[in-house]
Design an enzyme around this catalytic site. Structure first.
Site, PDB file in Angstrom:
ATOM      1  CG  ASP A   1      -5.734  -2.471  -4.133  1.00  0.00           C
ATOM      2  OD1 ASP A   1      -6.400  -1.604  -3.611  1.00  0.00           O
ATOM      3  OD2 ASP A   1      -5.171  -3.013  -3.741  1.00  0.00           O
TER       4      ASP A   1
ATOM      5  CG  HIS B   1      -5.725  -3.223  -0.031  1.00  0.00           C
ATOM      6  ND1 HIS B   1      -4.569  -2.057  -1.218  1.00  0.00           N
ATOM      7  CD2 HIS B   1      -4.644  -2.088   1.111  1.00  0.00           C
ATOM      8  CE1 HIS B   1      -4.277  -1.015  -0.963  1.00  0.00           C
ATOM      9  NE2 HIS B   1      -3.330  -1.142   0.479  1.00  0.00           N
TER      10      HIS B   1
ATOM     11  CB  SER C   1      -1.044  -0.554   1.393  1.00  0.00           C
ATOM     12  OG  SER C   1      -2.324   1.187   1.113  1.00  0.00           O
TER      13      SER C   1
END
Length: 533
Positions: free
Chosen positions: A466, A495, A241
């Site tokens: 995502d 994710h 991320s």
């Protein structure tokens, strides 16, 4: 946007946000970048300061000891500190300490390949639990753990690393909050006032001098100092991320200091996207993934009884939302709290079943299950402090990293238009980020992420659906990092891909970290198994 539900936090780039909720890583001088200082002389000073800090850390090393009892890190995990400058342009000035932890490789000394440093995202996420993948014997990481020490750290401002704050933690978690979807101009004005007050609170509680140094480039410099303190000539890095953006900037600023790097669920590194446009892109992606989840709920109507079509499930959501707006569930769960809870389903497949279960129970007459799942725990002092701190770091980094629109007319125009077709997260995300419109310190110019000499081949892993980090971000980084390989999990959307069971991906992660091997071309993998009710 980062998932920062009080006491139900996950380290990821997105959330329903504080304004709904409270009132998304020694050696040579770094390669030239457009860094936070602005101007070539400032960049040069920061580069020299980073090199000096790394040299000092390399000599000092880390005094590893048992972790403090209240950190929740069991033996044989060890903890320590790495000293870094607050401002790299002033390396002899004020210092802060970065908390780090590690667990040694489980294999032989001959098998050891060094340290693998991890960042889970945020901004505002802590990587300190990474070594627990070894102590808990996480099966996907068994092979890699034989070769690497697993190292986590709290980035500057986070957790145990000179933590910052923007609001009183108990006030931050109070519920219910205002509905993030405005019904009038008065609602918008109220949120704008909250945003300005939150920005002012960051300055008052943390200090402008600190906020000015809460940037991605500085966290990247800290990461390189940690590398030196670990005694590693080159860094092995896993970022998820927002951790992928740290990796992208590290690869740009310190390409010759990298050995191997995996970036998983990628932030679009384009300067044009950091950070205002990136958050608008999330709103679109969240809507799509929300619909994926609704389709799954409808397909499992025999279990959840929420309708056999996406439209029927959406109608139930609208009904629930309206009921909570009229009278907050349990007195504490309104629309803001519902969004904060339900957004975890678009984030992670692992949330599909628990969110659907609580949703289903509500319509079966059990309101308590949903309240228990969605309401903040006001008694959890430590959790509330961590939740507020995480959001403070998120805000400080994104607001200081880049220039944001200061015109409310632009924010209003963009989000009003987007909300019409993407209503699930748009306004919640807007309010979370609006403090950046009145940020009290100078906003910087993001690093131009690109390939410099010495950059090794990088592995990029991404699912196509995502929500928090849309797929285009992985494609963009792949273009910018020559020699990189993109592994696409097609048709999936959870994710954080490397932590899921998908042999097509897992075997390649192992091969790359253990041997440096990458495929000769990009790879498309079938999706991992979807959850079963």
């Amino acid at each position: 946007m980062r998932d920062i539900r009080p006491n139900k936090r996950t380290a990821a780039l997105g959330s329903a946000g504080v304004l709904v909720a409270a009132t998304l890583l020694a050696g040579a001088v770094a390669a030239p970048t457009a860094s936070a200082a602005g101007g070539r002389s400032g960049q040069d000073r920061e580069a020299r300061g980073a090199a000096l800090a790394a040299e000092r850390a390399g000599k000092a090393g880390i005094n590893w000891q048992d972790c403090p009892a209240d950190w929740g890190l069991e033996k044989p995990i060890q903890c320590g500190w790495v000293t870094v400058p607050l401002d790299y342009a002033k390396p002899n000035g004020k210092k802060i300490k970065i908390a780090v932890d590690r667990i040694g490789n489980t294999g032989t000394a001959k098998e050891r390949q060094g340290a693998l440093v991890y960042n889970p995202g945020g901004p505002g996420g802590s990587g300190m639990r990474f070594p627990r993948r070894v102590t808990t014997k996480a099966p996907l990481w068994t092979n890699v753990a034989k070769a690497y020490d697993f190292v986590g750290f709290d980035p500057r401002g986070v957790g145990h690393s000179a933590p910052i704050s923007c609001a009183d933690p108990q006030e931050y978690v109070k519920a219910p909050k205002a509905d993030p979807v405005p019904g009038s101009e008065a609602d918008k004005l109220a949120q704008r006032k909250l945003a300005r007050a939150y920005a002012q609170g960051c300055a008052a509680r943390s200090g402008k001098a600190v906020l000015a140094q809460m940037t991605t480039p500085n966290t990247v410099r800290d990461l390189d100092v940690v590398r030196a303190a670990l005694g590693e000539k080159k860094l092995n890095y896993l970022g998820v991320s927002y951790g992928t953006y740290l990796g992208a900037v590290y690869g740009t600023m310190f390409p010759g200091h990298l050995r191997r790097m995996i970036v998983d669920s990628v932030v679009n590194p384009s300067r044009e996207k950091i950070w205002y446009e990136a958050n608008l892109d999330q709103d679109v992606a969240f809507e799509g993934r929300w619909q994926n989840w609704q389709d799954w709920v409808a397909a499992n109507d025999a279990t959840y009884h929420l309708g056999t079509t996406r439209a029927a499930v959406q109608a139930k959501w609208v009904t629930l939302r309206a009921a909570a707006k009229k009278k907050p569930l349990g007195g504490v769960v309104g629309p803001a709290e519902l969004i904060s809870f339900f957004q975890s389903a678009p984030y992670y497949d692992s949330s599909w079943v628990p969110v659907a279960t609580a949703f289903s129970k509500y319509f079966a007459g059990d309101t308590k299950a949903l309240v228990d799942a969605a309401a903040p725990d006001l008694t959890d002092k430590a959790g509330n402090i961590a939740s507020e701190n995480g959001n403070a770091v998120y805000t400080a980094v994104e607001c200081t990293d880049a220039k944001w629109p200061t015109s409310w007319a632009k924010w209003d125009r963009d989000n009003t238009a987007l909300h019409k077709s993407h209503p699930f997260m748009t306004w919640a995300n807007a309010w979370m980020n609006l403090p950046c419109a009145t940020w009290p310190v100078k906003q910087q110019t993001p690093v131009e992420v690109r390939t410099h000499q010495g950059l090794p081949p990088v592995m990029i892993v991404q699912s196509t659906n995502d929500a928090a980090t849309p797929y285009d971000g992985a494609v963009e980084l792949h273009k910018r990092f020559k020699g990189s390989r993109l592994i696409t999990e097609k048709g999936a959307g959870s994710h954080g891909v490397t932590g899921l069971v998908n042999t097509c991906i897992n075997t390649r992660v192992d091969a790359y970290l253990l041997t440096g091997k990458l495929d000769t071309a990009d790879v498309t993998c079938a999706p991992h198994a979807i959850p079963k009710p």
